[in-house]
Design an enzyme around this catalytic site. Structure first.
Site, PDB file in Angstrom:
ATOM      1  N   GLY A 164       0.789  -1.228   0.000  1.00 56.76           N
ATOM      2  CA  GLY A 164       0.000   0.000   0.000  1.00 56.76           C
ATOM      3  C   GLY A 164       0.815   1.268   0.000  1.00 56.76           C
ATOM      4  O   GLY A 164       0.284   2.348  -0.245  1.00 56.76           O
ATOM      5  N   HIS A 218     -27.628  25.766  -2.751  1.00 55.06           N
ATOM      6  CA  HIS A 218     -27.593  26.523  -1.497  1.00 55.06           C
ATOM      7  C   HIS A 218     -28.154  25.642  -0.387  1.00 55.06           C
ATOM      8  O   HIS A 218     -29.137  24.928  -0.596  1.00 55.06           O
ATOM      9  CB  HIS A 218     -28.429  27.794  -1.609  1.00 55.06           C
ATOM     10  N   CYS A 244       0.896   6.213   1.522  1.00 52.53           N
ATOM     11  CA  CYS A 244      -0.460   6.691   1.795  1.00 52.53           C
ATOM     12  C   CYS A 244      -1.187   5.780   2.782  1.00 52.53           C
ATOM     13  O   CYS A 244      -1.728   6.229   3.784  1.00 52.53           O
ATOM     14  CB  CYS A 244      -1.247   6.797   0.495  1.00 52.53           C
TER      15      CYS A 244
END
EC number: 1.8.1.4
Length: 457
Positions: free
Chosen positions: A38, A440, A41
């Site tokens: 991996g 919004h 990260c």
């Protein structure tokens, strides 16, 4: 000697998906990993640290509960062992997932060991040799430990060893005022430690515009973090209370004494022990593998992907390296690094989302500029959430009407910045984004407003 179609050294963000594409195309691939599956990260970077950031945010919000009309009886208490266990589990699950994926691939041989080049098409792992016409180096990087006076005489931490702590430092002194250092500074302050950040430069995160740096400093100092900039001569020495960090600052005491010291002064590539000289691969003066805009090294048949090539230091740039190589080799495309617009985030709270040029960088191009700004105190979503620190900023070219860069330092800034990233990647003018009708109440809805406020700079 074992023959393969391709060899991938390292299992960071670029290696496993490349193995998946190559094996799916019928090729036999050897993947070599010498430490943890991996890469950075998953094990010592984004995954564990952002898990810790989430725990720190929960503690911070709990302390602010009364601001929202929520009553918590008693003081907020941090169980550092539980915090660490949570981060370890998230990281461990991801690591296991990567390993399971690789080992489950047809036509993929997974080796655990240290790969070293024998020549341009051959590597040795232990007592065995493997050869392939294509070799991809994806070995990542590690924390740089500078040769500061006294650094070898005292216990110091890096971003990797920091993750092993189960106890809360009494006073954490962080040498380095950039992205890694500031994230650890805020999280550990929120866990309850005293924190001092020591930066040699005149301001924090010097690559950002001065107003962004100043705003970040204000955010951190408001939480009780001591910031010492202009520390031109740093040295370390043992002290009865831990480690004394000698400073040469214009203001404040000349020494910061910490129970723990974290060095966060940059990264270096894991390229020094791969035998790259035997393959004839050229490195730059910092040890990064030199590549062209398609990730090819100077040696035919050898590519370098991810942090070790010096062309990007993020998970997303590493993955994009994979995308470029796979598209060129397997899809008949002609992709290159020239298409990539730099973007990244600083995960303090509130986060900073950044894309393209800063205003200072744009000015150096000599282009006629437009700049728009808006404080987060005028963003409805930030007001409603009670998180109004920071600002939004957009820089554009007045002649081409293209956005050159943007910064959103504020709640949701790491997500909202993607609207700007997408417009820049599409090559659209800022008018297109200004005419959008965003939802919004969101942070993103203010981006068209900031663009409407663009003025000559």
């Amino acid at each position: 000697m074992t023959h393969a179609d391709a060899i991938i050294i390292g299992s960071g963000q670029a290696g496993p998906p490349l193995a998946g594409r190559l094996t799916a195309a019928g090729q036999h691939v050897v993947v070599v990993e010498r430490q943890q599956f991996g890469g950075t990260c998953v094990n010592t970077g984004c995954t564990p640290t952002k898990t810790l950031v989430a725990s720190a945010y929960a503690a911070h919000l709990a302390r602010r509960a009364a601001d929202y009309g929520v009553v918590i009886e008693g003081a907020v208490r941090i169980d550092m062992a539980a915090v660490k266990a949570r981060a370890d589990k998230v990281s461990g699950d991801s690591r296991k997932g990567v390993e399971k994926w690789l080992r489950g691939m047809d036509r993929c041989t997974v080796l655990e060991g240290h790969a070293r080049f024998e020549d341009a098409s051959t590597i040795r792992v232990g007592g065995d040799t493997y050869t392939a016409p294509r070799i991809f180096v994806n070995v990542g990087g590690r924390a740089r430990v500078p040769d500061l006076p006294g650094v070898h005489d005292v216990p110091v931490l890096t971003n990797t060893s920091m993750l092993a702590l189960e106890e809360l430092p009494r006073h954490l002194v962080i040498v380095g005022g950039s992205y890694i250092g500031l994230e650890f500074a805020q999280m550990y302050r929120r866990f309850g430690a005293d924190v001092t950040v020591v930066e040699m430069g005149p301001r924090l995160i010097g690559r950002e515009d001065e107003e962004i740096s100043a705003a970040i400093r204000t955010i951190l100092e408001a939480e009780g973090i001591t910031v010492r900039t202009g520390a031109a001569c740093i040295s370390l020495a043992r002290h009865d209370e831990g480690v004394a960090v000698q400073l040469d600052c214009h203001n404040g005491p000349p020494v910061a004494v910490g129970s723990h010291v974290l060095l966060a002064v940059g990264r270096q590539p894991n390229t020094d022990d791969l035998g790259l000289d035997r393959a004839g691969v050229v490195l730059d003066d910092r040890g990064y593998i030199t590549v062209d805009d398609t990730l090819r090294t100077n040696v035919p048949g050898i590519w370098a992907l991810g942090d070790c090539n010096g062309r990007g230091a993020f998970t997303h740039t590493s993955y994009n390296d994979f995308e470029i190589v796979a598209a060129n080799l397997l899809d008949g495309e002609a992709r290159s690094l020239l298409e990539r617009i730099p973007a990244y985030a600083l995960y303090i709270d509130p986060p900073l989302g950044r894309v393209g040029m800063t205003e200072a960088e744009a000015r150096r191009t000599g282009r006629p500029l437009l700049v728009g700004r808006r404080p987060m105190t005028r963003v409805s979503r930030a007001i409603e959430k009670g998180e109004t620190q920071g600002l939004m900023k957009v820089v554009a070219d007045s002649e081409t009407r293209k956005i050159l860069g943007a910064a959103i330092l504020g709640v949701g800034g790491d997500e909202a910045i993607h609207g700007v990233i997408d417009m820049m990647q599409a090559g659209a003018t800022y008018d297109v984004l200004q005419r959008a009708v965003p939802i919004h109440p969101t942070v993103s809805e203010l981006i068209p407003t900031v663009i409407g406020d663009l003025k000559p700079a």
